[in-house]
Motif scaffolding. Sequence first.
Motif, PDB file in Angstrom:
ATOM      1  N   THR A   5      71.867   9.160  69.727  1.00  0.00           N
ATOM      2  CA  THR A   5      71.240  10.606  68.943  1.00  0.00           C
ATOM      3  C   THR A   5      71.995  11.132  68.735  1.00  0.00           C
ATOM      4  OG1 THR A   5      68.837   9.140  69.768  1.00  0.00           O
ATOM      5  CG2 THR A   5      68.989  11.313  68.171  1.00  0.00           C
ATOM      6  N   ALA A   6      72.389  11.312  67.485  1.00  0.00           N
ATOM      7  CA  ALA A   6      73.098  13.206  67.672  1.00  0.00           C
ATOM      8  C   ALA A   6      71.663  13.776  67.447  1.00  0.00           C
ATOM      9  CB  ALA A   6      74.136  13.190  66.254  1.00  0.00           C
ATOM     10  N   SER A   7      72.229  15.303  67.074  1.00  0.00           N
ATOM     11  CA  SER A   7      71.217  16.690  67.329  1.00  0.00           C
ATOM     12  C   SER A   7      71.016  16.721  65.796  1.00  0.00           C
ATOM     13  CB  SER A   7      72.620  18.094  66.913  1.00  0.00           C
ATOM     14  OG  SER A   7      71.761  18.964  66.254  1.00  0.00           O
ATOM     15  N   ASP A   8      69.243  16.496  65.743  1.00  0.00           N
ATOM     16  CA  ASP A   8      68.679  16.733  64.550  1.00  0.00           C
ATOM     17  C   ASP A   8      69.445  18.018  63.969  1.00  0.00           C
ATOM     18  OD1 ASP A   8      67.832  14.913  65.550  1.00  0.00           O
ATOM     19  OD2 ASP A   8      65.582  16.298  66.360  1.00  0.00           O
ATOM     20  N   ALA A   9      69.693  19.140  64.170  1.00  0.00           N
ATOM     21  CA  ALA A   9      70.197  19.963  63.340  1.00  0.00           C
ATOM     22  C   ALA A   9      71.203  19.495  62.306  1.00  0.00           C
ATOM     23  CB  ALA A   9      71.128  21.522  63.977  1.00  0.00           C
ATOM     24  N   VAL A  10      72.249  17.743  62.917  1.00  0.00           N
ATOM     25  CA  VAL A  10      73.093  18.169  61.864  1.00  0.00           C
ATOM     26  C   VAL A  10      72.714  16.811  60.458  1.00  0.00           C
ATOM     27  CG1 VAL A  10      74.990  16.509  61.026  1.00  0.00           C
ATOM     28  CG2 VAL A  10      74.666  18.328  63.148  1.00  0.00           C
ATOM     29  N   VAL A  14      75.068  13.022  52.316  1.00  0.00           N
ATOM     30  CA  VAL A  14      74.739  12.024  51.075  1.00  0.00           C
ATOM     31  C   VAL A  14      73.172  12.188  51.057  1.00  0.00           C
ATOM     32  CG1 VAL A  14      74.897   9.448  50.765  1.00  0.00           C
ATOM     33  CG2 VAL A  14      77.235   9.902  52.437  1.00  0.00           C
ATOM     34  N   CYS A  15      72.373  12.313  52.398  1.00  0.00           N
ATOM     35  CA  CYS A  15      70.918  11.612  51.490  1.00  0.00           C
ATOM     36  C   CYS A  15      70.312  12.873  52.775  1.00  0.00           C
ATOM     37  CB  CYS A  15      70.255  10.269  52.317  1.00  0.00           C
ATOM     38  SG  CYS A  15      70.229  10.191  53.974  1.00  0.00           S
ATOM     39  N   GLY A  16      70.730  13.442  53.721  1.00  0.00           N
ATOM     40  CA  GLY A  16      69.952  15.024  53.760  1.00  0.00           C
ATOM     41  C   GLY A  16      69.219  15.496  54.436  1.00  0.00           C
ATOM     42  N   ALA A  17      69.047  13.459  55.220  1.00  0.00           N
ATOM     43  CA  ALA A  17      68.226  12.743  56.124  1.00  0.00           C
ATOM     44  C   ALA A  17      68.653  13.521  57.963  1.00  0.00           C
ATOM     45  CB  ALA A  17      68.251  11.144  56.906  1.00  0.00           C
ATOM     46  N   ARG A  18      68.232  13.851  58.483  1.00  0.00           N
ATOM     47  CA  ARG A  18      68.829  13.725  60.196  1.00  0.00           C
ATOM     48  C   ARG A  18      67.969  12.831  60.975  1.00  0.00           C
ATOM     49  NH1 ARG A  18      69.589  19.982  59.685  1.00  0.00           N
ATOM     50  NH2 ARG A  18      68.600  20.138  57.816  1.00  0.00           N
ATOM     51  N   ALA A  19      68.653  11.470  60.883  1.00  0.00           N
ATOM     52  CA  ALA A  19      68.077  10.508  61.953  1.00  0.00           C
ATOM     53  C   ALA A  19      69.416   9.420  62.075  1.00  0.00           C
ATOM     54  CB  ALA A  19      67.260   9.411  61.065  1.00  0.00           C
TER      55      ALA A  19
END
Length: 322
Positions: A5-10, A14-19
Amino acid sequence: MSEATASDAVACLVCGARAWGARLEARERQFGLPGSFTYATCTACGSLQLLDPPADLAPYYPSGYYSFDGGDDGGLVARIKAAASRYGVTGHGIVGRAAAMVAPPPTAGMHAWLARAGATATARILDVGSGGGALLRALDAAGYAHLTGVDPFLGGDARVGRVSLRRSTVEQLAREAHGAFDLVMIHHALEHVPAPRETLAAMRALLAPGGHCLVRVPLAPSWALERYADRWVQLDAPRHLVIPSERGLVALAAEVGLALDASRHDSEAIQVWGSELYRRDVTLSAGAREVGWLAKQRGRRFARRANAARRGDQGAFLFRAV
C-alpha cells in the motif's frame, strides 16, 4: 509486482482515488541514468502511476531523447523514410506503402484517424508535446496548411515550412487561443505530464465546435506489462508519470467534455524487442540499432495478436467535443 500500500497522501492522476495495490520498482533504462523509482497500480481505475517522481525531470530528457530528433538530412534512406511517413498520413504511395510494411513509421495509421476526425487540408491542427515536429512536418509535406506544435522542452519557438513550433504548455496556449483548432492531438505525451486532467481540459478548450481530440498513450494493464514488469519498455521510468487504463482515460476525458468516438489498440514491435533488451540490461540507446529484422517481425506478430485481443500496451482514442 508485489502487493503493498502506497502513501494515502498520493492521489491517482487519472481518477483521484488514493487506493494503491501492486507496486513495481523500476530504473531508467533508455539511457542508463541513475535512480530507482516506484510505480503502483490504482485499484480504483487500474492505471499505473509513479509515486516518487524526481523534483527535476529535465536531466531525464537529454539531447538524444527521441522526440527532439530532427530526422535525417538527406540520402536514399531518408527519402524512403519520408515516403513511409507520408504514406502514414495520406494512405497513398507505392514506395511509402512498401517501406511502411518493412519498418512502420511513427505516422502509421494516421490517415485513418485524420479521415475519421474530418481533418481536411485546411483543418487547423495542433500537436501537443510535438517535440521537434516530425509528425507535423509529415503533414506539411502531405499538404496540410495550418499546423502548430507545442512542447515546453523545446529550446525556443521556431517555424519550419507551414509548421509553427512553440515552446509552451498546452495550458498556456489555451489561455491565448480558446476554440482555435479543429483537431488537437497528443501522441505519447499525456503520460509525461504531471496533471493529465488539466492537460485534457486545455485541449478541450482549444477545440472549435465540432472539433476532435486524438489521444495516443501507453496503456495499463497490457500483455507486455504482465510479461515484462519493470523491464517493460513503455514503462520508461521516470519520464512516464502515469500510464492510464483504458477505462480510466475514457472516464477522465468525459469529465472535461470529451466523448469517445472510436478507439483501437495499436501496439508495435518495440514492446517485445525493446523489453527483451531491458531483460538483458541493455539500454535502448545502445542496443536498438543491433536488433535484427527477424526479432522485429516476431515483435510485430505479438503486437498484432495483443491488439486484436485489446491487450496491447498502447492505444489511440478519438474524442469529440461535447
